[in-house]
Design a protein around this motif. Structure first.
Motif, PDB file in Angstrom:
ATOM      1  N   VAL A   1      62.140   2.596  66.169  1.00 24.04           N
ATOM      2  CA  VAL A   1      62.173   3.114  67.537  1.00 24.04           C
ATOM      3  C   VAL A   1      62.406   4.621  67.530  1.00 24.04           C
ATOM      4  N   LEU A   2      63.347   5.070  66.689  1.00 25.62           N
ATOM      5  CA  LEU A   2      63.615   6.509  66.615  1.00 25.62           C
ATOM      6  C   LEU A   2      62.428   7.258  66.026  1.00 25.62           C
ATOM      7  N   SER A   3      61.792   6.702  65.004  1.00 22.81           N
ATOM      8  CA  SER A   3      60.617   7.347  64.412  1.00 22.81           C
ATOM      9  C   SER A   3      59.551   7.618  65.466  1.00 22.81           C
TER      10      SER A   3
ATOM     11  N   ILE B   1      74.419  -1.176  63.631  1.00 23.40           N
ATOM     12  CA  ILE B   1      73.992  -0.065  62.794  1.00 23.40           C
ATOM     13  C   ILE B   1      73.623   1.157  63.631  1.00 23.40           C
ATOM     14  N   ALA B   2      72.899   0.943  64.724  1.00 25.29           N
ATOM     15  CA  ALA B   2      72.489   2.076  65.563  1.00 25.29           C
ATOM     16  C   ALA B   2      73.700   2.823  66.110  1.00 25.29           C
ATOM     17  N   ALA B   3      74.686   2.074  66.596  1.00 26.94           N
ATOM     18  CA  ALA B   3      75.880   2.705  67.171  1.00 26.94           C
ATOM     19  C   ALA B   3      76.676   3.451  66.102  1.00 26.94           C
ATOM     20  N   ALA B   4      76.752   2.884  64.892  1.00 25.39           N
ATOM     21  CA  ALA B   4      77.459   3.553  63.805  1.00 25.39           C
ATOM     22  C   ALA B   4      76.762   4.856  63.426  1.00 25.39           C
ATOM     23  N   ARG B   5      75.445   4.822  63.359  1.00 31.92           N
ATOM     24  CA  ARG B   5      74.708   6.044  63.038  1.00 31.92           C
ATOM     25  C   ARG B   5      74.909   7.108  64.110  1.00 31.92           C
ATOM     26  N   ASN B   6      74.867   6.697  65.359  1.00 29.89           N
ATOM     27  CA  ASN B   6      75.083   7.661  66.446  1.00 29.89           C
ATOM     28  C   ASN B   6      76.479   8.263  66.382  1.00 29.89           C
TER      29      ASN B   6
ATOM     30  N   LEU C   1      68.809  15.019  69.323  1.00 25.66           N
ATOM     31  CA  LEU C   1      69.482  15.137  70.613  1.00 25.66           C
ATOM     32  C   LEU C   1      68.498  14.985  71.767  1.00 25.66           C
ATOM     33  N   THR C   2      67.293  15.484  71.586  1.00 20.12           N
ATOM     34  CA  THR C   2      66.286  15.401  72.647  1.00 20.12           C
ATOM     35  C   THR C   2      65.934  13.962  72.974  1.00 20.12           C
TER      36      THR C   2
END
Length: 239
Positions: free
Chosen positions: A171-173, A67-72, A155-156
């Motif tokens: 993790v992103l939050s 899921i993470a790779a697809a979102r990226n 992006l940061t």
């Protein structure tokens, strides 16, 4: 004027994807801002890509099964100032988009929303959802089905951490929250509760217990995460 990019990761989501995309388009059109919708078909074997194309979405095909790779992958193709990551079985409204845009204009760098289920679920699932909604608000974390942030913030921090096969939104939050204000909006999104209807209570609780005991290590491999990566089961409510 701020521009919006909606990134929708999908794996075998032909049944619910059309309604999700229709809701996004209706909500974005209602608030009158420029927007784009990007569907990332991650190795689907059904008509997910055809549904996305029929709704005029930008279609990206990948074969990550993560899921993470697809979102990226979707975010890399996005051009908007504000990124929305919406699950393929989740419905957003014009009200929540207005709230997110207003928050960003007041300096917020990202956020999430409370979650509501789309239909009947067992009592323990309703109680668990209430607990999670309270916990996520207190800790300023986004639920996986809906997260937004500025393009600059995304992006940061380097996007979603692809070391994780689940909980990448948490993790992103936290990463985005270290840059500035991260909020949980008052408006809710509605998401499918099909997993609570198609998996047994024992299967669900066993999976949750395993993750709770093993911690991040359990989230960094696909094995044991059948709730996210197993073959999709039919939702009894659709029969």
């Amino acid at each position: 004027m701020i521009t919006l990019s909606f990134v929708v990761p999908a794996y075998n989501e032909e049944r619910g994807l059309g309604a999700t995309l229709d809701a996004i388009r209706q909500a974005a059109a209602a608030i009158g801002v420029p927007f784009e919708v990007i569907v990332v078909d991650d190795a689907s074997t059904d008509q997910t890509s055809a549904v996305a194309a029929s709704r005029g979405a930008t279609l990206i095909r990948v074969a990550h099964r993560q899921i993470a790779a697809a979102r990226n992958a979707g975010a890399r193709a996005a051009t908007g100032d504000l990124l929305f990551f919406v699950d393929a079985d989740t419905t957003v409204s014009a009200a929540i988009l207005r709230s997110a845009i207003a928050a960003v204009r007041y300096g917020v760098v990202g956020g999430g929303a409370p979650v509501a289920f789309d239909g009947p679920v067992p009592l323990y699932a309703r109680l668990l959802l209430r607990l999670l909604n309270v916990s996520f608000r207190m800790n300023r974390l986004a639920a996986g089905c809906f997260l937004f942030c500025t393009r600059k913030a995304f992006l940061t921090v380097g996007g979603f951490n692809e070391a994780y096969y689940c909980a990448e939104e948490v993790v992103l939050s936290r990463a985005v929250g270290r840059l500035g204000r991260f909020v949980v909006l008052h408006e809710s999104v509605t998401t499918s509760a099909r997993k609570f209807r198609s998996y047994s209570t024992r299967e669900l609780l066993t999976s949750m217990f395993r993750i709770a005991i093993q911690g991040p290590k359990a989230m960094q491999r696909r094995e044991g995460l059948e709730l996210w990566y197993g073959e999709r089961r039919n939702d009894p409510s659709d029969e």
